[in-house]
Design a protein around this motif. Structure first.
Motif, PDB file in Angstrom:
ATOM      1  N   LYS A   1       0.825  -1.202   0.000  1.00  0.00           N
ATOM      2  CA  LYS A   1       0.000   0.000   0.000  1.00  0.00           C
ATOM      3  C   LYS A   1       0.856   1.247   0.000  1.00  0.00           C
ATOM      4  CE  LYS A   1      -2.212  -1.977   3.365  1.00  0.00           C
ATOM      5  NZ  LYS A   1      -3.097  -2.181   4.550  1.00  0.00           N
TER       6      LYS A   1
ATOM      7  N   ASP B   1      -0.272  -3.830  12.070  1.00  0.00           N
ATOM      8  CA  ASP B   1      -0.576  -3.814  10.633  1.00  0.00           C
ATOM      9  C   ASP B   1      -0.604  -5.254  10.156  1.00  0.00           C
ATOM     10  OD1 ASP B   1      -0.509  -3.519   7.768  1.00  0.00           O
ATOM     11  OD2 ASP B   1       0.238  -1.471   8.087  1.00  0.00           O
TER      12      ASP B   1
ATOM     13  N   TYR C   1      -5.515  -7.463  15.410  1.00  0.00           N
ATOM     14  CA  TYR C   1      -6.213  -6.560  16.339  1.00  0.00           C
ATOM     15  C   TYR C   1      -6.045  -7.043  17.780  1.00  0.00           C
ATOM     16  CZ  TYR C   1     -10.207  -4.213  18.595  1.00  0.00           C
ATOM     17  OH  TYR C   1     -11.004  -3.477  19.427  1.00  0.00           O
TER      18      TYR C   1
ATOM     19  N   ASP D   1      -2.674   0.665  11.658  1.00  0.00           N
ATOM     20  CA  ASP D   1      -3.230   0.667  10.303  1.00  0.00           C
ATOM     21  C   ASP D   1      -4.755   0.673  10.395  1.00  0.00           C
ATOM     22  OD1 ASP D   1      -3.400   0.561   7.554  1.00  0.00           O
ATOM     23  OD2 ASP D   1      -3.370  -1.639   7.511  1.00  0.00           O
ATOM     24  N   TYR D   2      -5.392   1.361   9.466  1.00  0.00           N
ATOM     25  CA  TYR D   2      -6.855   1.429   9.523  1.00  0.00           C
ATOM     26  C   TYR D   2      -7.485   0.076   9.254  1.00  0.00           C
ATOM     27  CZ  TYR D   2     -11.669   2.649   8.511  1.00  0.00           C
ATOM     28  OH  TYR D   2     -13.037   2.701   8.510  1.00  0.00           O
ATOM     29  N   ARG D   3      -6.914  -0.674   8.296  1.00  0.00           N
ATOM     30  CA  ARG D   3      -7.517  -1.955   7.914  1.00  0.00           C
ATOM     31  C   ARG D   3      -6.831  -3.084   8.671  1.00  0.00           C
ATOM     32  NH1 ARG D   3     -10.817  -0.739   3.852  1.00  0.00           N
ATOM     33  NH2 ARG D   3     -10.351   1.087   2.564  1.00  0.00           N
TER      34      ARG D   3
ATOM     35  N   GLU E   1     -11.208  -8.075  10.063  1.00  0.00           N
ATOM     36  CA  GLU E   1     -12.612  -7.792  10.362  1.00  0.00           C
ATOM     37  C   GLU E   1     -12.771  -6.579  11.272  1.00  0.00           C
ATOM     38  OE1 GLU E   1     -13.092 -10.860  14.150  1.00  0.00           O
ATOM     39  OE2 GLU E   1     -14.000 -11.351  12.215  1.00  0.00           O
TER      40      GLU E   1
ATOM     41  N   ASN F   1     -10.937  -2.608  12.546  1.00  0.00           N
ATOM     42  CA  ASN F   1     -10.177  -1.522  11.940  1.00  0.00           C
ATOM     43  C   ASN F   1      -9.441  -0.734  13.027  1.00  0.00           C
ATOM     44  OD1 ASN F   1     -11.883   0.712  12.940  1.00  0.00           O
ATOM     45  ND2 ASN F   1     -13.416  -0.085  11.496  1.00  0.00           N
TER      46      ASN F   1
ATOM     47  N   THR G   1      -3.691   5.639   7.226  1.00  0.00           N
ATOM     48  CA  THR G   1      -4.794   5.403   6.294  1.00  0.00           C
ATOM     49  C   THR G   1      -4.272   5.418   4.866  1.00  0.00           C
ATOM     50  OG1 THR G   1      -5.317   7.754   6.151  1.00  0.00           O
ATOM     51  CG2 THR G   1      -6.442   6.493   7.858  1.00  0.00           C
TER      52      THR G   1
ATOM     53  N   ASP H   1      -8.146   9.170   3.130  1.00  0.00           N
ATOM     54  CA  ASP H   1      -9.563   9.074   3.495  1.00  0.00           C
ATOM     55  C   ASP H   1      -9.862  10.145   4.547  1.00  0.00           C
ATOM     56  OD1 ASP H   1     -12.106   8.391   4.248  1.00  0.00           O
ATOM     57  OD2 ASP H   1     -11.735   6.228   4.138  1.00  0.00           O
TER      58      ASP H   1
END
Length: 701
Positions: A3, A83, A112, A130-132, A135, A137, A158, A162
């Motif tokens: 990314k 991440d 997470y 990391d945002y993502r 399941e 965030n 992000t 965004d």
């Protein structure tokens, strides 16, 4: 494809704790156990040296420069990256390794749950989320970390800028947000550095605020448009508002009923000189008026521009009250000195008036004119007595005591009331024709009764009924135990009762204090009731007050009787006794309940006591087959007498009840009478009155 927009760097000065990393590529670099200056690729995490062990083997070695040369000793920043993309971890590691201004120790976790666990251990200085995260965030992890007490800076990473996510992160408490597509080494380092500097500054502010909270003074900060931005614990204690209630509110709307002119002068002074000092009248949250000693200091920004005003307020209300009382005392002393200086001249003026009135009475036969002359004579005598009374009050001189009849004083007071009080006030008198005599100073006792009558008049602005009564009473040991000022023996009790506005319960304990008054300035000195109490106490007596808002007030003056009074005969001393009947005594005053219980038990009754109506109802339900009679106080908290009586009557309509009240006439007494209560006792009652009332009700007489 990563990314990130730039490829990973080949070298790294980042010391990596690989014990928490599960790598998907093989081989990767490892840190040699024998030569920590060298980094090679890790083949298996189990064979590499964890960062914590590295620091143990080489306590001075924190990290290495990119060339593997001598160690650097700048402060180490421990960073945790959460991440799910290993490539992003490698790129982040390489971006941090490019930096020459600071050294970083990077730990990476990919989930997470592991991230939340690591954050909870509080081993890192800053967190990159990391945002993502599968399941979940990064926003969810951010919120949960802060909720669990994380205070270290958190930076959200992000993709593709965004903006909505970025703004939501800042609102949730993130220290910063970074767009991965625009990320470079210097930007990442600067974001981390700024976040840590802000955290240190905020920590310093919190420490300073904690010191301010220790201060007992009220300390607040408001900006130039009066909006409060800081409010310490001292301010919470003084004003009653919590910080959360006032931050962002206008100071002048909270602390002043009406903004005084002093505020404008204070604003001008602090703007001109940078400070102001003075006294301000303010109000608390509950409307209480206070006086504060206020010190204002202008706070400027680094450019020297006015930013806010620091205010330190000290409560000096009691100090000002003491000053006022001291001035009152000085004034009364001055009055005494003045009265002493002119007493001779005043008596010289009054003497011819008095003698002329007496001579004219011998020459005039008209009864109406004689009555007028008698009035002149009496008032001339009283004028001379008042001069002595002022001296008595100001200098503590004891008046001359003689045996006198209080009924004569009451008749004089009655005449003055009929001549001077408003016609809207009805006067009623009830004097025992066989009233005992007392030893006292006639002028002082006249002043006592006059002060009480004037207070009663002032309490009946729209008119009402003023009642003067005097009765003989023999105070028994039961009554003496209930009142510390009372002794066993014969007294006369003079009652001054009005149907006025009543005295609020919260100020009743203060009404006899010198200089305490509820009247407007100039309408009362606050000395009337304190003088009454002082005179009565000097006569060996005491004063009781009973008052109810909207109903009226009774002042009862007890004076020891000295004339020959009938000694109760043995027949009169024989009081009715019980035969084991169970009596329920309901009174919120514990002392009265216990003394009543002791008295009844001494005369053959069994007694249960209750402090309020609800408890009384519960006790009666349990013992209704045994309880023969209830003694019910009319004024109680939680549930008052009339309400309790109605509920008791629902359980047993034939229950025998005696009402007890400090006021013979009140709405609660009326309500109890409507509920069927026919017998009432007026506080304070003697053992004789109590036993006779119970005996009469139980026998149905």
């Amino acid at each position: 494809m990563s990314k990130y927009s730039q490829p990973p760097a080949e070298r790294s000065d980042v010391s990596t704790d690989v014990s928490t990393v599960s790598l998907k590529t093989d081989p990767l670099r490892t840190i040699s156990k024998t030569d920590p200056h060298q980094c090679s690729l890790i083949t298996k995490p189990a064979n590499c040296l964890p960062f914590s062990e590295l620091r143990t083997h080489h306590p001075r070695l924190i990290s290495f420069d990119s060339s593997g040369a001598r160690p650097m000793y700048n402060p180490l920043v421990n960073v945790l990256l959460v991440d799910d993309d290993e490539d992003d971890y490698i790129i982040t590691r390489d971006l941090l390794s490019e930096n020459r201004r600071a050294r970083f120790s990077l730990t990476w976790v990919a989930t997470y749950a592991k991230g939340l666990e690591m954050i909870g251990q509080n081993h890192h200085d800053v967190y990159l989320l990391d945002y993502r995260l599968g399941e979940h965030n990064g926003l969810e992890l951010l919120g949960e970390a802060i909720a669990r007490g994380c205070t270290a800076p958190i930076i959200l990473l992000t993709a593709q800028g965004d903006h909505e996510v970025d703004m939501e992160a800042m609102k949730a408490g993130a220290a910063d947000y970074l767009d991965k597509s625009q990320l470079r080494g210097p930007l990442l380092e600067r974001s981390i550095r700024y976040a840590l500097e802000r955290q240190q500054a905020q920590q310093k502010i919190r420490e300073q605020a904690a010191l301010l909270d220790v201060a007992t003074d009220a300390i607040l900060v408001r900006d130039l448009d009066n909006t409060i931005s800081f409010w310490n614990k001292g301010a919470e204690c003084l004003y009653g508002w919590q910080a959360a209630e006032v931050i962002g509110k206008k100071e002048h709307l909270l602390l002043y009923e009406q903004a005084p002119a002093d505020l404008a002068e204070a604003d001008q002074s602090v703007a001109k000189t940078g400070e102001w000092y003075g006294e301000l009248n303010q109000v608390t949250k509950d409307g209480k008026e206070i006086i504060v000693e206020s010190r204002w200091t202008l706070v400027q920004n680094p450019q020297g521009q006015a930013k806010s005003i620091l205010i330190v307020n000290t409560n000096i209300t009691e100090k000002k009250q003491l000053e006022t009382q001291f001035l009152h005392a000085q004034r009364m002393e001055s009055i005494g000195t003045l009265a002493g200086g002119i007493a001779h001249d005043l008596n010289n003026l009054l003497a011819p008036i008095l003698m002329s009135a007496q001579l004219l009475q011998l020459k005039i036969s008209d009864q109406r004119h004689l009555q007028l002359l008698k009035t002149v004579e009496n008032n001339a005598r009283r004028g001379a007595g008042l001069v002595k009374q002022v001296l008595s009050f100001a200098r503590g001189i004891t008046g001359q005591r003689t045996v006198l009849q209080v009924r004569h004083l009451i008749r004089e007071i009655r005449h003055i009331i009929l001549e001077t009080f408003p016609r809207s006030i009805e006067l009623s008198t009830d004097i025992d024709p066989n009233l005992w005599s007392v030893s006292g100073d006639a002028t002082q006792l006249h002043q006592v009764l006059m002060n009480l009558c004037i207070n009663a008049r002032d309490a009946m602005v729209d008119g009402g009924t003023l009642t003067l009564s005097a009765q003989n009473i023999f105070l028994d040991p039961n009554y003496a135990r209930m009142h510390i000022d009372a002794d066993v023996g014969p007294y006369i009790v003079v009652t001054v009762a009005d149907s006025g506005i009543g005295i609020p319960l919260k100020i009743q304990p203060r009404i006899f204090e010198p200089f305490f008054t509820t009247k407007e300035i100039g309408q009362g000195t606050g000395l009337g009731l304190s003088t009454v109490r002082g005179i009565v106490k000097s006569h060996g007596g005491f004063v009781n007050v009973y008052s109810e808002l909207g109903v009226g007030t009774n002042f009862k003056v007890y004076l020891p009787a000295v004339e020959h009074f009938p000694i109760p005969s043995e027949e009169e001393l024989e009081l009715p006794t019980g035969n084991g009947e169970l009596i329920l005594v309901v009174d919120d005053e514990a002392a009265i309940g216990e003394i009543t219980k002791t008295s009844l038990e001494n005369y053959g009754y069994r007694v249960m006591t209750s402090r309020d109506g609800r408890e009384a109802i519960a006790l009666y339900r349990q013992h209704q087959d045994d309880i023969r009679l209830v003694l019910m106080d009319m004024m109680m908290p939680v549930m008052d007498g009339p309400t309790t009586i109605l509920q008791l009557r629902e359980i047993n309509s034939q229950l025998k009840i005696i009402g007890i009240s400090g006021l013979p006439i009140s709405d609660k007494v009326d309500a109890a009478a409507e509920a069927g209560v026919k017998t009432f006792l007026s506080k304070p009652y003697t053992a004789k009155e109590l036993l006779q009332a119970i005996d009469g009700v139980l026998k149905g007489s």
